[in-house]
Design a protein around this motif. Structure first.
Motif, PDB file in Angstrom:
ATOM      1  N   MET A  99       0.850  -1.192   0.000  1.00  0.00           N
ATOM      2  CA  MET A  99       0.000   0.000   0.000  1.00  0.00           C
ATOM      3  C   MET A  99       0.885   1.241   0.000  1.00  0.00           C
ATOM      4  SD  MET A  99      -2.879   1.114   2.792  1.00  0.00           S
ATOM      5  CE  MET A  99      -3.672   2.709   2.760  1.00  0.00           C
ATOM      6  N   ASP A 100       0.699   2.091  -0.983  1.00  0.00           N
ATOM      7  CA  ASP A 100       1.442   3.341  -1.080  1.00  0.00           C
ATOM      8  C   ASP A 100       0.569   4.440  -0.481  1.00  0.00           C
ATOM      9  OD1 ASP A 100       2.812   5.633  -1.794  1.00  0.00           O
ATOM     10  OD2 ASP A 100       3.511   4.794  -3.698  1.00  0.00           O
ATOM     11  N   LYS A 101       0.724   4.679   0.814  1.00  0.00           N
ATOM     12  CA  LYS A 101      -0.184   5.576   1.529  1.00  0.00           C
ATOM     13  C   LYS A 101      -0.135   7.003   1.003  1.00  0.00           C
ATOM     14  CE  LYS A 101      -0.495   3.050   5.901  1.00  0.00           C
ATOM     15  NZ  LYS A 101      -0.375   3.149   7.379  1.00  0.00           N
ATOM     16  N   GLN A 102       1.067   7.489   0.702  1.00  0.00           N
ATOM     17  CA  GLN A 102       1.180   8.883   0.274  1.00  0.00           C
ATOM     18  C   GLN A 102       0.614   9.102  -1.128  1.00  0.00           C
ATOM     19  OE1 GLN A 102       1.904  11.197   2.489  1.00  0.00           O
ATOM     20  NE2 GLN A 102       2.077   9.463   3.896  1.00  0.00           N
ATOM     21  N   GLU A 103       0.895   8.161  -2.040  1.00  0.00           N
ATOM     22  CA  GLU A 103       0.329   8.280  -3.383  1.00  0.00           C
ATOM     23  C   GLU A 103      -1.185   8.119  -3.353  1.00  0.00           C
ATOM     24  OE1 GLU A 103       1.356   8.855  -6.668  1.00  0.00           O
ATOM     25  OE2 GLU A 103       3.025   9.762  -5.597  1.00  0.00           O
ATOM     26  N   LEU A 104      -1.667   7.191  -2.516  1.00  0.00           N
ATOM     27  CA  LEU A 104      -3.108   7.004  -2.372  1.00  0.00           C
ATOM     28  C   LEU A 104      -3.755   8.283  -1.845  1.00  0.00           C
ATOM     29  CD1 LEU A 104      -5.660   5.235  -2.343  1.00  0.00           C
ATOM     30  CD2 LEU A 104      -4.984   4.466  -0.054  1.00  0.00           C
ATOM     31  N   ALA A 105      -3.142   8.895  -0.848  1.00  0.00           N
ATOM     32  CA  ALA A 105      -3.682  10.126  -0.272  1.00  0.00           C
ATOM     33  C   ALA A 105      -3.746  11.233  -1.323  1.00  0.00           C
ATOM     34  CB  ALA A 105      -2.825  10.558   0.917  1.00  0.00           C
ATOM     35  N   ALA A 106      -2.657  11.401  -2.069  1.00  0.00           N
ATOM     36  CA  ALA A 106      -2.626  12.458  -3.082  1.00  0.00           C
ATOM     37  C   ALA A 106      -3.641  12.191  -4.183  1.00  0.00           C
ATOM     38  CB  ALA A 106      -1.221  12.566  -3.671  1.00  0.00           C
ATOM     39  N   PHE A 107      -3.791  10.938  -4.582  1.00  0.00           N
ATOM     40  CA  PHE A 107      -4.747  10.597  -5.635  1.00  0.00           C
ATOM     41  C   PHE A 107      -6.170  10.904  -5.176  1.00  0.00           C
ATOM     42  CE2 PHE A 107      -7.304   7.296  -7.931  1.00  0.00           C
ATOM     43  CZ  PHE A 107      -7.139   7.818  -9.198  1.00  0.00           C
TER      44      PHE A 107
END
Length: 285
Positions: free
Chosen positions: A1-9
């Motif tokens: 899980m890529d938390k930062q990329e998920l958040a930005a998306f």
């Protein structure tokens, strides 16, 4: 899980929506664009606290059911929904390195295609295989190293004096947008591939335009059906563009053709005779 990329998306998808897009009243003037976090949470049938933590990169991995609710709330397309699942770690990630080998049958197919410029492109936009007509139309790829054969680098990092840019294609701007969207998907599939991560880092550092487009977190481009090339020897060539996915190797076979009997078909036939060096040959006087 890529938390930062998920958040930005999630943030970029939420901010692009208007309340009326989601069937909500617009209400009083809003200080920031898009839906409010609590509105997304209500539409997705999850708690506001949990959704806020997702956008802050602090939440545990969401379930498939939660992701489906969020995708519906944010009106995601199929491609965006697939990307959401990849970022959340609920879809298979290829891992390792992206494929750069082209199977022999595809090499043979390229050589057998009549009056068709064709090439194979990797998931990172490197031209891996090509036929003579593609070389005559675009550039003699055989004289270039892997970095110089990378269309993403050519689109964003070519020297300013390059003339014409991108082989004189008419849709250079649209192609750059496509590169950014496709590379974001590639990076999600191959997060540990140094060729992919290095390419994205180079583009973000070396091209303000790429960096700006990258921050939009878009992942779906409109299909390109035709392209227009300006060739130094034969002039304008309008071609139909077909990109066929080679799913087993995560590559694309790109084919350029022209309607039979058209001026562009005649120009391609002439280039077929001239061969790979046609684009760099001196123009006739």
């Amino acid at each position: 899980m890529d938390k930062q990329e998920l958040a930005a998306f999630l943030r970029t998808r939420r901010e692009r929506l208007r309340p009326e897009d989601a069937g909500l009243p617009s209400g009083p003037r809003r200080r920031t664009p898009g839906l409010r976090r609590e509105e997304v949470a209500v539409l997705a049938h999850i708690s506001t606290e949990y959704y806020v933590r997702l956008e802050q990169g602090r939440a545990p991995r969401p379930s498939g059911e939660v992701l489906a609710g969020i995708a519906g709330a944010l009106r995601l397309t199929d491609a965006e929904s697939d990307h959401l699942h990849v970022l959340a770690g609920t879809a298979p990630i290829r891992g390792g390195l992206h494929r750069r080998d082209v199977r022999p049958s595809i090499h043979a197919l390229l050589e057998r295609l009549p009056q068709t410029a064709g090439f194979v492109m990797s998931a990172a936009f490197e031209v891996l295989a090509w036929n003579d007509l593609a070389a005559a139309l675009m550039t003699d790829f055989g004289e270039l190293g892997p970095r110089e054969r990378n269309l993403a680098r050519k689109a964003f990092l070519a020297p300013p004096q390059t003339d014409p840019p991108l082989f004189g294609v008419s849709d250079a701007t649209e192609f750059r947008h496509h590169v950014v969207m496709a590379l974001r998907l590639t990076l999600a599939r191959y997060p540990s591939d140094p060729e992919v991560t290095g390419l994205v880092d180079d583009l973000r550092t070396g091209s303000p335009e790429f960096a700006r487009l990258w921050e939009r977190h878009d992942v779906q481009a409109a299909p390109v059906l035709t392209k227009t090339f300006q060739h130094p020897l034969v002039g304008t060539i309008v071609v139909d563009c077909d990109s066929l996915a080679l799913t087993d190797s995560d590559q694309h076979l790109v084919l350029y053709t022209a309607p039979v009997g058209s001026p562009s078909a005649e120009a391609l036939a002439l280039l077929n005779v001239l061969g790979p060096g046609a684009r760099t040959a001196p123009a006739a006087r």
